[in-house]
Design an enzyme around this catalytic site. Structure first.
Site, PDB file in Angstrom:
ATOM      1  N   THR A 207       1.044  -1.157  -0.180  1.00 56.20           N
ATOM      2  CA  THR A 207      -0.057   0.098  -0.090  1.00 56.20           C
ATOM      3  C   THR A 207       0.969   1.036  -0.178  1.00 56.20           C
ATOM      4  OG1 THR A 207      -1.792   1.229   1.081  1.00 56.20           O
ATOM      5  CG2 THR A 207      -0.103   0.032   2.469  1.00 56.20           C
ATOM      6  N   ARG A 208       0.223   2.238  -0.680  1.00 62.75           N
ATOM      7  CA  ARG A 208       0.957   3.742  -0.591  1.00 62.75           C
ATOM      8  C   ARG A 208       0.015   4.780  -0.118  1.00 62.75           C
ATOM      9  NH1 ARG A 208      -1.237   4.635  -5.996  1.00 62.75           N
ATOM     10  NH2 ARG A 208      -1.342   6.676  -5.804  1.00 62.75           N
ATOM     11  N   HIS A 212      -8.001   1.788   6.083  1.00 62.93           N
ATOM     12  CA  HIS A 212      -9.501   2.110   6.799  1.00 62.93           C
ATOM     13  C   HIS A 212      -9.812   0.842   7.001  1.00 62.93           C
ATOM     14  CE1 HIS A 212      -9.123   6.335   5.941  1.00 62.93           C
ATOM     15  NE2 HIS A 212      -8.714   5.943   4.640  1.00 62.93           N
ATOM     16  N   HIS A 215      -9.752  -2.091   4.275  1.00 60.51           N
ATOM     17  CA  HIS A 215      -8.295  -2.670   3.946  1.00 60.51           C
ATOM     18  C   HIS A 215      -8.163  -3.840   5.265  1.00 60.51           C
ATOM     19  CE1 HIS A 215      -7.980   1.395   2.127  1.00 60.51           C
ATOM     20  NE2 HIS A 215      -7.704   0.560   1.266  1.00 60.51           N
ATOM     21  N   ARG A 301      -6.822  -3.999  -7.706  1.00 60.89           N
ATOM     22  CA  ARG A 301      -7.455  -3.460  -9.120  1.00 60.89           C
ATOM     23  C   ARG A 301      -6.731  -2.332  -9.448  1.00 60.89           C
ATOM     24  NH1 ARG A 301     -11.214   0.013 -10.818  1.00 60.89           N
ATOM     25  NH2 ARG A 301     -12.668  -0.417 -12.385  1.00 60.89           N
TER      26      ARG A 301
END
Length: 583
Positions: A207-208, A212, A215, A301
């Site tokens: 992740t970057r 929340h 996730h 995605r």
């Protein structure tokens, strides 16, 4: 079964051997360090430091240095090293023609690679070759388009130098960090950590962005379905311009970690310079996570996609990344976990994958755009979307608009009224209160910050970049900044804007105001007679006389003191700020 009999994680590094160059070269470290002080050197850029760190610690295994021409061409054209090993991203060390000459960069030369942040030497490069490269070919083949809207293509054209230098490296030390040191693991350290905890299956989550509830639910579901643990492995090197800064993001990750079932998840930081290369990047990320010991990898995605191209269309299809990882599944030896879009179901008070929700069931979602709007305006963020601790961190770093800094950048000819407007603005904004107000007049900056500079195009550009740097530092702290240089060149104004937008944090609010007072008016009302001196040749390089002024075509507001009063102009600028909810 005894602890001695517990099998270690069985996911071998890419290529079969973890290329931990720090461990390999530890016995000769002192010798290398002494030698490095006698060698010519290359000062590394931020991207090069990220790349070198992952070469040194084995994150880029099987690489042992920067790619030579043979490997580079093979990777660009076939996604493979010259020996056939799958590796989709060119890892290169770019240098200028001047550096090649001045630093004696020739085959077999030994060159120190220095971190300019603390002047320490990280490694010695053994030069194998120096080669020119085709930027357009690299852009099209690696990133899918020769389009400056892609951040990596823009970096390639704007910042990459003329040549690449290939060669293996000998390790001296990793970069020194002062932030989140306990969360920075090398592949060897993370593998040892997994073994100590007897973790056999590890699902890595790239992740970057802040995390929340969705996730958390996604990663917990992925782990439970595979009877695995979760590695939250965020990128803290270089991400997409405009992303939330890594300090804020790590505080978010730390606050969300206790929400996982006890012992399920671990947080480690990855010093990667992302390229936002979509499908290729997804395969690259899988290889990196495999080297760090993960057995499974979540591919999202439009994974690592940079957004829209210059025609307003996505650079990559939504499932291109998943498709390419699937294509190389047998070689990657890390199981892909497709990212499932999660949605909140109020009737169940839980998140479910979109494709598992019964038709007609009410669902709730908040888009990234909507979240940013709520943070900007101070509107409530529901607890079904995120956790209070996460929202608190985000609000601390991204206050409401009326608490954010901003930059008003006034540009125009000498004696166009810029200084008068700027001083009046400072008075009005001070009267309103709520922020400190900083005034950067052209002549003041010249005397205080740029006294050694002349008026060549290069020196003028450098002066404007200093103004951009100072403005970004001030606005990031919540100040209102009024900058009023002549700034005659479009590229200089754009570079200053880019600096402020990329480093200004929550204060990355930039407004270009073109003071379009005509030359005739400026000259007629020039009490100091500078225009007259310029026309006589007594002053050289005078903007509007013998040096051009490139009128902005992208101004947020155009004003003209020959047609408007200063109070009218100031009022229009205040209205511009009000329309942006900044005051």
């Amino acid at each position: 079964m005894s602890l001695a009999q517990i099998k270690p994680i069985n996911n071998a590094p890419h290529g079969g051997v973890l290329k931990d160059l720090i461990a390999r070269d530890e016995p000769i470290r002192e010798k290398l360090l002494l030698e490095s002080q006698t060698l010519k050197e290359i000062l590394l850029t931020d991207r090069q430091i990220c790349d070198l760190e992952l070469i040194l610690n084995g994150g880029f295994s099987p690489l042992e240095g920067f790619m030579n021409q043979k490997d580079y061409k093979s990777v660009v054209d076939t996604l493979r090293l010259a020996d056939g090993t799958l590796f989709p991203m060119p890892i290169t060390l770019d240098v200028s023609a001047a550096e090649v000459k001045e630093q004696g960069i020739v085959p077999n030369a030994r060159i120190s690679l220095r971190d300019p942040r603390d002047e320490s030497v990280l490694a010695i490069l053994i030069v194998e070759d120096i080669y020119a490269y085709d930027k357009k070919h690299e852009a099209i083949n690696v990133f899918g388009a020769d389009d400056l809207a892609h951040p990596a293509v823009k970096h390639l054209y704007d910042r990459s130098k003329e040549y690449y230098v290939g060669g293996k490296v000998q390790a001296i030390k990793l970069p020194t960090y002062f932030d989140y040191v306990a969360l920075r693991y090398t592949p060897s350290e993370l593998r040892a950590h997994f073994n100590k905890l007897a973790w056999r299956k590890v699902v890595a989550f790239q992740t970057r962005n802040p995390m929340h509830r969705a996730h958390r639910e996604l990663t917990v579901r992925a782990a439970r379905l595979r009877q695995a643990n979760v590695l939250i492995h965020p990128v803290v090197g270089m991400t997409k311009p405009g992303d939330v800064d890594h300090y804020t993001r790590v505080r978010v990750y730390q606050s969300i970690l206790p929400r996982y079932p006890n012992g399920m998840a671990h947080l480690a930081l990855l010093p990667l310079a992302m390229r936002m290369a979509g499908p290729r990047e997804a395969v690259w990320h899988a290889i990196i996570r495999k080297n760090f010991g993960a057995t499974h990898f979540i591919v999202g995605r439009d994974h690592a996609g940079p957004g829209k191209n210059s025609q307003g269309k996505d650079f990559y299809g939504p499932y291109d990344a998943q498709d390419l990882v699937t294509k190389f599944q047998d070689e990657l030896h890390i199981e892909m976990v497709p990212f499932q879009m999660m949605t909140y179901v109020p009737s169940l008070d839980e998140y479910q994958p979109v494709d598992e929700v019964v038709a007609g069931t009410q669902t709730l979602d908040i888009s990234g755009t909507e979240l940013r709007k709520r943070l900007r305006t101070g509107a409530p963020i529901p607890d079904w979307f995120s956790y209070d601790s996460v929202v608190k961190v985000l609000r601390e770093s991204y206050p409401p608009r009326d608490k954010q800094g901003f930059v008003l950048f006034l540009t125009g000819l000498y004696n166009s009224g810029r200084d008068t407007i700027a001083r009046a603005l400072q008075t009005v904004l001070n009267q309103q209160g709520g922020r400190s107000v900083s005034l950067l007049l052209g002549e003041t900056v010249r005397s205080e910050l740029s006294s050694e500079l002349g008026f060549s195009r290069e020196d003028r550009h450098k002066n404007i970049q200093r103004i951009g740097f100072v403005s970004a530092e001030l606005t990031r702290s919540g100040a209102a900044v009024i900058a009023a240089p002549i700034a005659p060149y479009a590229d200089s104004r754009k570079a200053a804007r880019d600096t402020i937008m990329s480093t200004g944090g929550s204060g990355a609010n930039f407004f270009l105001i073109y003071v379009a007072t005509p030359l005739e008016y400026c000259e007629k009302h020039d009490r100091k007679g500078n225009y007259a001196k310029a026309r006589k040749g007594e002053i050289k390089g005078f903007t509007g006389i013998d040096d051009p002024y490139e009128a902005p075509t992208d101004a947020d507001l155009v004003v003209d003191i020959s047609k408007q009063t200063v109070p009218e102009i100031v009022h229009n600028i205040v209205l511009l700020l009000e329309s942006s909810s900044l005051i």
